[in-house]
Design a protein around this motif. Structure first.
Motif, PDB file in Angstrom:
ATOM      1  N   ALA A 134      -5.342 -10.671  -1.698  1.00  0.00           N
ATOM      2  CA  ALA A 134      -5.148  -9.640  -2.719  1.00  0.00           C
ATOM      3  C   ALA A 134      -5.458  -8.250  -2.167  1.00  0.00           C
ATOM      4  N   VAL A 135      -6.582  -8.120  -1.471  1.00  0.00           N
ATOM      5  CA  VAL A 135      -6.992  -6.822  -0.933  1.00  0.00           C
ATOM      6  C   VAL A 135      -6.047  -6.376   0.178  1.00  0.00           C
ATOM      7  N   LYS A 136      -5.650  -7.295   1.041  1.00  0.00           N
ATOM      8  CA  LYS A 136      -4.750  -6.967   2.150  1.00  0.00           C
ATOM      9  C   LYS A 136      -3.416  -6.441   1.636  1.00  0.00           C
ATOM     10  N   GLU A 137      -2.851  -7.107   0.645  1.00  0.00           N
ATOM     11  CA  GLU A 137      -1.552  -6.679   0.111  1.00  0.00           C
ATOM     12  C   GLU A 137      -1.652  -5.331  -0.586  1.00  0.00           C
ATOM     13  N   THR A 138      -2.725  -5.121  -1.339  1.00  0.00           N
ATOM     14  CA  THR A 138      -2.895  -3.836  -2.026  1.00  0.00           C
ATOM     15  C   THR A 138      -3.095  -2.696  -1.036  1.00  0.00           C
TER      16      THR A 138
ATOM     17  N   LEU B  76       6.359   5.480  -5.397  1.00  0.00           N
ATOM     18  CA  LEU B  76       5.294   4.865  -6.187  1.00  0.00           C
ATOM     19  C   LEU B  76       5.719   3.517  -6.783  1.00  0.00           C
ATOM     20  N   PRO B  77       6.833   3.440  -7.519  1.00  0.00           N
ATOM     21  CA  PRO B  77       7.231   2.108  -8.010  1.00  0.00           C
ATOM     22  C   PRO B  77       7.617   1.150  -6.892  1.00  0.00           C
ATOM     23  N   VAL B  78       8.114   1.686  -5.772  1.00  0.00           N
ATOM     24  CA  VAL B  78       8.439   0.824  -4.629  1.00  0.00           C
ATOM     25  C   VAL B  78       7.173   0.166  -4.090  1.00  0.00           C
ATOM     26  N   SER B  79       6.107   0.950  -3.907  1.00  0.00           N
ATOM     27  CA  SER B  79       4.867   0.402  -3.354  1.00  0.00           C
ATOM     28  C   SER B  79       4.217  -0.589  -4.317  1.00  0.00           C
TER      29      SER B  79
ATOM     30  N   MET C 185       6.019  -3.972  -4.108  1.00  0.00           N
ATOM     31  CA  MET C 185       6.082  -4.665  -2.818  1.00  0.00           C
ATOM     32  C   MET C 185       5.542  -6.092  -2.929  1.00  0.00           C
ATOM     33  N   PHE C 186       4.472  -6.259  -3.683  1.00  0.00           N
ATOM     34  CA  PHE C 186       3.862  -7.567  -3.895  1.00  0.00           C
ATOM     35  C   PHE C 186       3.648  -7.744  -5.398  1.00  0.00           C
TER      36      PHE C 186
END
Length: 316
Positions: free
Chosen positions: A225-229, A279-282, A285-286
């Protein structure tokens, strides 16, 4: 764990268009009473809903809940740290930071920027870490302040270096003012997320099956969770810091009449356009409702379920 919102994400189309709707600043105008009524409506709907959301009223209620309520704790997020407030709060800080050439002002702008994004990461992270709540909060605040100070110092370091050694050549200015800011802010944005949310991978977060039953607490899910964020935050601000200078480089070389004021306006417009688009793209992403394979969990959790996929709240 309050499961309706985190599992409800699986029942709605996720992606760019969803987050474009969630980021609507008008959602910030909704009252706390209206948000609570919406939350109750969502919880009642989640008990019977088995198909993707098609009813417009239900979808709008869900978007309001997603933009205002923490999916784990069920608490209303403070207004300035809700997803729709992220762009209005970050945009002026990013613009001012990019225009400052004085070390002290640049440091203060970057400190304010990282302070806000770190607070956003803290209040929108996973809320199910299993440890003494007070100690976790104290640790996150302490680590967060240290990370913000460090990130602001690193961000101002190129200007400090250039002024200290009086490096005024065009090549030095190109490297310091246009090439270095993007990787530095990208790395520091990811760094602050990892630091402030460190209890998630140290203590673990709750994972659920498809019915919302909590299976246990997983450090590996917390790490994921932290890695993806952190990666999504690095992509957001790295792109926002890299693309506008590249565009402005070609504008400055173009043979047409321009003034310093027009160049500054064009630079701000470029930053705003890239940030609004990224912003919506990021965020998409996950998925916010993250998935983790059963075989990727800790051995002690494997005997707790036969489900092949488990779910957790990634946070944003």
């Amino acid at each position: 764990m309050n499961i309706p919102v985190s599992l409800f994400l699986k029942k709605l189309e996720t992606g760019f268009l969803l987050w474009a709707d969630v980021l609507d600043p008008l959602l910030l105008l909704k009252s706390a009473d209206e948000i609570r009524r919406t939350r109750l409506f969502i919880e009642n709907s989640a008990k019977t809903l088995s198909e993707p959301i098609k009813n417009d009223q239900t979808k709008q209620a869900f978007l309001l809940s997603l933009s205002s309520v923490h999916p784990d704790t069920g608490k209303i997020i403070p207004v300035v740290f809700r997803p729709p407030a992220f762009l209005p709060m970050c945009l002026p800080l990013v613009i001012v930071s990019s225009l400052q050439s004085q070390v002290k002002k640049n440091f203060l702008c970057q400190f304010a920027f990282h302070m806000y994004t770190t607070g956003f990461a803290l209040l929108n992270g996973n809320g199910t870490t299993k440890a003494e709540e007070y100690l976790v909060e104290q640790k996150q605040i302490f680590y967060g302040l240290g990370a913000v100070s460090y990130a602001a110092c690193i961000g101002a370091l190129p200007l400090i270096f250039m002024n200290r050694y009086k490096l005024k050549s065009p090549l030095t200015q190109l490297v310091v003012q246009k090439l270095l800011p993007a990787p530095l802010i990208s790395l520091m944005s990811a760094f602050t997320v990892v630091v402030v949310r460190s209890p998630e991978f140290e203590n673990g977060i709750e994972v659920m099956d498809k019915n919302g039953t909590v299976i246990g607490v997983s450090q590996k899910a917390g790490q994921k969770a932290v890695k993806e964020t952190a990666l999504s935050r690095a992509v957001l601000f790295g792109t926002t810091s890299f693309v506008p200078p590249v565009l402005m480089h070609f504008v400055e070389r173009a043979k047409f009449r321009r003034t310093p004021q027009s160049l500054a306006s064009m630079r701000m417009l470029a930053i705003m356009t890239v940030l609004v688009g990224m912003l919506p793209v990021s965020l998409s992403m996950f998925p916010q409702c993250g998935e983790i394979k059963r075989e990727d969990l800790e051995p002690e959790l494997l005997s707790s379920t036969e489900e092949t996929e488990l779910f957790y709240n990634r946070g944003i």
